[in-house]
Design an enzyme around this catalytic site. Structure first.
Site, mmCIF file in Angstrom:
data_model
loop_
_atom_site.group_PDB
_atom_site.id
_atom_site.type_symbol
_atom_site.label_atom_id
_atom_site.label_comp_id
_atom_site.label_asym_id
_atom_site.label_seq_id
_atom_site.Cartn_x
_atom_site.Cartn_y
_atom_site.Cartn_z
ATOM 1 N N ASP A 57 39.201 -1.163 34.211
ATOM 2 C CA ASP A 57 39.598 0.128 34.743
ATOM 3 C C ASP A 57 38.789 1.158 33.955
ATOM 4 O O ASP A 57 38.284 0.877 32.868
ATOM 5 C CB ASP A 57 41.104 0.372 34.606
ATOM 6 C CG ASP A 57 41.567 1.469 35.566
ATOM 7 O OD1 ASP A 57 40.694 2.221 36.082
ATOM 8 O OD2 ASP A 57 42.782 1.593 35.815
HETATM 9 C C1 BGC Z 1 42.306 4.290 38.088
HETATM 10 C C2 BGC Z 1 41.672 3.284 39.019
HETATM 11 C C3 BGC Z 1 40.440 3.877 39.654
HETATM 12 C C4 BGC Z 1 39.488 4.323 38.561
HETATM 13 C C5 BGC Z 1 38.212 4.946 39.086
HETATM 14 C C6 BGC Z 1 41.322 4.863 37.116
HETATM 15 O O1 BGC Z 1 41.878 5.933 36.429
HETATM 16 O O2 BGC Z 1 43.361 3.696 37.384
HETATM 17 O O3 BGC Z 1 42.597 2.895 40.011
HETATM 18 O O4 BGC Z 1 39.841 2.953 40.515
HETATM 19 O O5 BGC Z 1 40.146 5.286 37.742
HETATM 20 O O6 BGC Z 1 38.461 6.209 39.613
#
Ligand code: BGC
Length: 746
Positions: A229
Site C-alpha cells: 500500500d
Molecule cells: C490506499 C489504497 C490506494 C493507495 C493509492 C492508499 O492510501 O489505502 O487503497 O490504492 O493509497 O492511492
C-alpha cells in the site's frame, strides 16, 4: 527477450531499483533492456487516473469519468454477473487510458459498521466478498488489465491504519479474514495483491513472510506480485525477503540503494531479490503484450451501465404497501440528498465525476421538493423542517432522501457512532407524523441506526450507488425496475450489539479481534439476537417460493462433492430476481462454530409464474472449520443441514446430509490430558472403552448412594479425569498407565 533473459542481464543496482516505483503511479523502465514503465491507478469503482500531481487521498484532480456503485452497493447484488459487467467496462477503460493495473478490488471483511472504508469493501461474509471479488478480477483481467486485491490483510479499520496491529488467532484469520483473498487469488486468478499498512499479530504486512510467502504463494499458489500500500514499507530489504515485490509510491526516497546494500552485506539473499524482479518483469511484459492500442471508451454507455448496476444493487429494506409509487401520484421529495445525492466516499477511491444525477433531476418536474435539512450540519433548521412538513402534509406520498453526510465516511478515519445526524432523524419523524405514506431512501456505505423504523412504512437503501444514484432511486421507487438487492451485512439495532463493540478500534494501536470467528451474522445468530435487518435480507415487488430441494447423495466423505439443487418460483404479480442463499449448519461440533455459514448464492431472474432450478456444488470447505492442530481445514464427521432461502433468517427449505471427515486430528496426549480428549480419537475411544469395561473400572464403582443421575455424573467425572489421576486413585498401576499412553501414541 523474456523475463528470465532480462533478469540475467540486469545489474544488482538495476534489480534493486526496479523494486520501487518511478513516481506516484508508474513502475520504472529499464531502457537499455527494453523494459518500459507501466501505469497503475486507483479504482475500484471507477478510474482515478491522475495526470498532474499524484496523491493517494483523492486530494488532487484526476480525469473526469464515470463513477459506478461502490463495493458496499455492488455486493448487495449477490450477483457475479454485476461484477463481470463492471470489471469488463473498467478493463476497457483502463486499456483506452493506457493503464496496466487497477488498484482494486478492496475485499477486507466488515468487522465493525464503523470502519471508515466500509463503503469500499464488500461484506461481513468471506464467501460473498470472495466470490464478488473473483468475478470482478476475472472480468477486469479478461481485458488484459491486472487487478490488485487489497488490503492484505486484516485492515478492518482506519484508526491507526498505517501503524497498528490487528491481533487474532489462526482459526479466525483463516476462516474469516483470509478466504476472500484466497478466492480472488485461486478462482479469480488475481495478478497482484496489495499488502496492507498494518501489522498482523505484531508483524507488518509488508514484512510478513507468513502472509506474503507461506500462505499467499505456498498455500494458495499465487504467482503474481505483491505491491505495498502507498507508503507501507518499513524496512525494504526485510520486505523483499518476506515476499514483497514492489514498493509504491516511488520517487526521490526510493529504497533501491538500501536493497542493493543488503545484498552486498549478505543480509538479503540475491535469489530473493531475483524472484521479486522476475515477478515484476512478468507483469510488465505481460501488460505490454496485452495492450490494446485501439481500445476506446464510450462514456455514455458507461453511464447507462452505472445506472443499471445501481438498480441491481439497491436493497428494499421495508415495504408495507407503499411502494412502488404510482406514476402521476402526488409525491413530495424531501431532504437535501434528493437534490445532491451521496454516491461515493472520500479518499483514494474518489472518482472525478462531471455530473451526478439527482433524484430530483431524474424524476422531472412533477414533484414538490423541500430541502428539509442542511447536509453540512447536524442540528435542525426549524424553517427547513417546517417547509418539509408542509410539503409532506399536502402530498399523497413523501419520500425523504436521507443518509450519512460526506464527512462521516472517508478513508483515513472511522465513524464515531452509527447514527444519522440528529436533524435527519427529526425530519423523518416529523414527516412520518403527517404523512402515513412516508418512504425513506438511504444513502451511505454502511449500516445506520434507524430509531424511526417502526414509524415509516417503507425504506429503500441505495448504499453509495455511484453517479446515477438519483436516477436509479427514481426508477426503483416508481417500479420502472424491480428492487432486488440483499444486504451483504447485518444491520444491528444499535452499535452496542455489534460483536466488535468492546474491541474497536483497540488501544494504543493494538486491536484484538476477541470475537473470533463470530463476525456479523455468525455472532447475532449464535446469540439469537434481534437485529434491524439480518444478513442477506432484501424485499422485492413480487414474491418467491422454494421447493424440491434435492441432493445427489445424502452421505458423502469430505473428498466428494455434493450437488444441491432447488426450484424457485415467482409467485407474485411482477417480474423479479430471487436471491438464493445456501447456508450450511454443523449440527454438532466439538469446537465453537457459527450456527450457519453462507456457502454459495445465486440470483435468478423470474417472470410471474415462472420456475427455475438452480444447482450448487459443495466441496470439503463447505463443511469444514480451520483446525490449527492440522494447519488445515478439517471436517468433523457428522450431520450437516443445508438451509436455503432469501436471507440468513428467512430460510425456506432444509435438508440433512451426513459427511464423513477423512482426516484425523493429531492426538497430543500426556498424563494431564482428560479422558474426554482421548475419546475424541477413534482409537483412543476404543482404548477408553476397553478400560471402562474392566471389572475394576471406576464406572463399575457403585454410585447407587448418590441418587438419580449419578451414572451421568460418574461418566462426566471420568471424562474430565486426567489420565495421570487414574494412578492417584489407584485405578491403574504406573505400568498400566505407561502402556495405555504408549498404546494411544501408537
Ligand atoms: C490506499 C489504497 C490506494 C493507495 C493509492 C492508499 O492510501 O489505502 O487503497 O490504492 O493509497 O492511492
Amino acid at each position: 527477450m523474456n523475463a528470465e533473459d532480462i533478469l540475467s542481464k540486469m545489474t544488482l543496482e538495476e534489480k534493486a531499483a526496479f523494486c520501487s516505483g518511478l513516481d506516484f503511479w508508474h513502475t520504472k523502465a529499464v531502457e537499455r533492456l527494453g523494459v518500459p514503465s507501466v501505469m497503475m491507478c486507483d479504482g475500484p469503482h471507477g478510474l482515478r487516473k491522475q495526470d498532474q500531481r499524484g496523491d493517494h487521498l483523492g486530494v488532487n484532480d484526476s480525469i473526469q469519468t464515470v463513477c459506478y456503485p461502490t463495493a458496499a452497493a455492488l455486493a448487495s447484488s449477490f450477483d457475479r454477473d454485476v461484477m463481470r459487467r463492471l470489471g469488463e467496462a473498467l478493463g476497457q477503460e483502463c486499456q483506452a487510458e493506457d493503464v496496466a493495473m487497477l488498484l482494486g478490488p478492496g475485499l477486507n471483511i466488515k468487522r465493525s459498521p464503523l470502519c471508515g472504508r466500509n463503503f469500499e469493501y464488500f461484506s461481513e461474509d468471506p464467501t460473498l466478498a470472495g466470490e464478488m471479488a473473483a468475478a470482478y478480477v476475472q472480468a477486469l483481467q479478461s481485458k488484459g488489465v491486472a487487478a490488485c486485491c487489497k488490503h492484505f490483510a486484516c485492515n478492518n479499520q482506519e484508526t491507526r491504519r498505517m501503524s497498528g496491529s490487528s491481533e487474532l488467532d489462526e482459526r479466525t484469520l483463516r476462516e474469516i479474514y483470509l478466504p476472500a483473498f484466497e478466492t480472488a487469488v485461486k478462482k479469480g486468478g488475481a495478478q497482484a495483491v496489495m499488502c496492507a499498512y498494518n501489522a498482523v499479530n505484531g508483524v507488518y504486512c509488508a514484512e510478513n513472510r507468513m502472509l506474503l510467502t507461506d500462505i499467499l504463494r505456498g498455500d494458495w499458489g499465487f504467482n503474481g506480485f505483491v505491491v505495498t500500500d502507498w507508503g507501507a514499507v518499513k524496512d525494504p530489504a526485510k520486505g523483499v525477503a518476506a515476499g514483497l515485490d514492489l514498493e509504491m509510491p516511488g520517487g526521490a526516497h526510493a529504497t533501491g540503494e538500501e536493497i542493493a546494500a543488503a545484498v552486498r552485506a549478505g543480509t538479503l539473499a540475491e535469489e530473493d531479490l531475483d524472484r521479486a524482479v522476475l515477478r515484476l518483469l512478468r507483469f510488465v511484459l505481460g501488460s505490454v503484450e496485452n495492450r490494446d492500442p485501439g481500445a476506446q471508451i464510450d462514456r455514455d454507455a458507461c453511464r447507462l451501465l452505472s445506472r443499471q448496476l445501481a438498480e441491481e444493487c439497491a436493497v428494499l429494506l421495508k415495504n408495507e404497501g407503499v411502494l412502488p409509487l404510482q406514476e402521476g401520484q402526488d409525491v413530495a421529495f424531501i431532504g437535501e440528498f434528493a437534490d445532491r445525492p451521496r454516491y461515493q466516499g472520500a479518499g483514494s477511491s474518489h472518482i472525478n465525476v462531471p455530473h451526478a444525477v439527482s433524484a430530483l433531476e431524474a424524476v422531472g418536474g412533477d414533484v414538490v421538493y423541500a430541502r428539509g435539512f442542511d447536509a453540512h450540519s447536524e442540528t435542525t433548521d426549524e424553517a427547513l423542517l417546517a417547509k418539509a412538513v408542509e410539503a409532506a402534509r399536502g402530498a399523497e406520498a413523501a419520500v425523504v432522501f436521507a443518509g450519512l453526510p460526506d464527512a462521516f465516511e472517508t478513508e483515513g478515519a472511522d465513524r464515531e457512532h452509527m447514527r444519522l445526524p440528529a436533524n435527519q432523524n427529526a425530519l423523518i419523524e416529523a414527516v412520518a407524523a403527517v404523512n402515513p405514506h412516508t418512504v425513506v431512501v438511504l444513502h451511505g456505505g454502511a449500516p445506520m441506526e434507524l430509531p424511526w423504523l417502526d414509524k415509516v412504512p417503507a425504506v429503500l437503501c441505495m448504499y453509495l450507488a455511484g453517479e446515477q444514484a438519483g436516477a436509479a432511486a427514481v426508477d426503483l421507487l416508481f417500479g420502472r425496475c424491480e428492487p432486488c438487492g440483499h444486504l451483504p451485512e447485518t444491520w444491528p439495532l444499535r452499535l452496542q450489539d455489534n460483536p466488535s463493540y468492546l474491541n474497536f478500534p483497540g488501544e494504543d494501536g493494538v486491536v484484538t479481534y476477541a470475537e473470533g470467528v463470530f463476525v456479523g451474522y455468525r455472532y447475532y445468530d449464535k446469540k439469537e439476537m434481534a437485529v434491524a435487518f439480518p444478513f442477506g435480507h432484501g424485499l422485492s415487488y413480487t414474491g418467491f417460493s422454494y421447493s424440491e430441494l434435492r441432493v445427489d447423495r445424502d452421505r458423502l466423505t469430505d473428498r466428494d462433492t455434493l450437488t444441491v439443487s432447488v426450484d424457485v418460483s415467482n409467485i407474485g404479480p411482477r417480474p423479479g430476481k430471487a436471491c438464493v442463499q445456501l447456508y450450511v449448519r454443523d449440527v454438532e461440533s466439538s469446537v465453537r462454530r457459527p450456527v450457519r455459514e453462507l456457502r454459495d448464492f445465486a440470483r435468478l431472474t423470474l417472470m410471474p409464474g415462472e420456475t427455475k432450478t438452480v444447482a450448487f456444488t459443495l466441496g470439503k470447505r463447505a463443511f469444514a472449520y480451520y483446525e490449527p492442530k492440522l494447519r488445515d481445514f478439517f471436517v468433523e464427521s457428522g450431520e450437516f443441514v443445508l438451509e436455503l432461502g432469501e436471507s440468513s433468517r428467512d430460510l425456506r427449505v432444509r435438508k440433512s446430509v451426513y459427511v464423513e471427515g477423512t482426516a484425523a486430528l493429531p492426538l497430543h496426549i500426556t498424563d494431564v490430558s482428560p479422558i474426554a480428549d482421548l475419546m475424541r480419537h477413534p482409537m483412543g475411544a476404543v482404548i477408553v472403552q476397553q478400560f471402562m469395561d474392566r471389572p475394576d473400572s471406576p464406572l463399575n464403582d457403585s454410585a447407587e448412594n448418590l441418587g438419580e443421575g449419578s451414572d451421568r455424573m460418574m461418566e462426566n467425572m471420568i471424562r474430565e479425569l486426567p489420565l495421570g489421576a487414574l494412578l492417584s486413585f489407584d485405578y491403574v498401576t504406573r505400568e498400566e498407565l505407561r502402556r495405555l499412553l504408549d498404546a494411544v501414541r501408537e
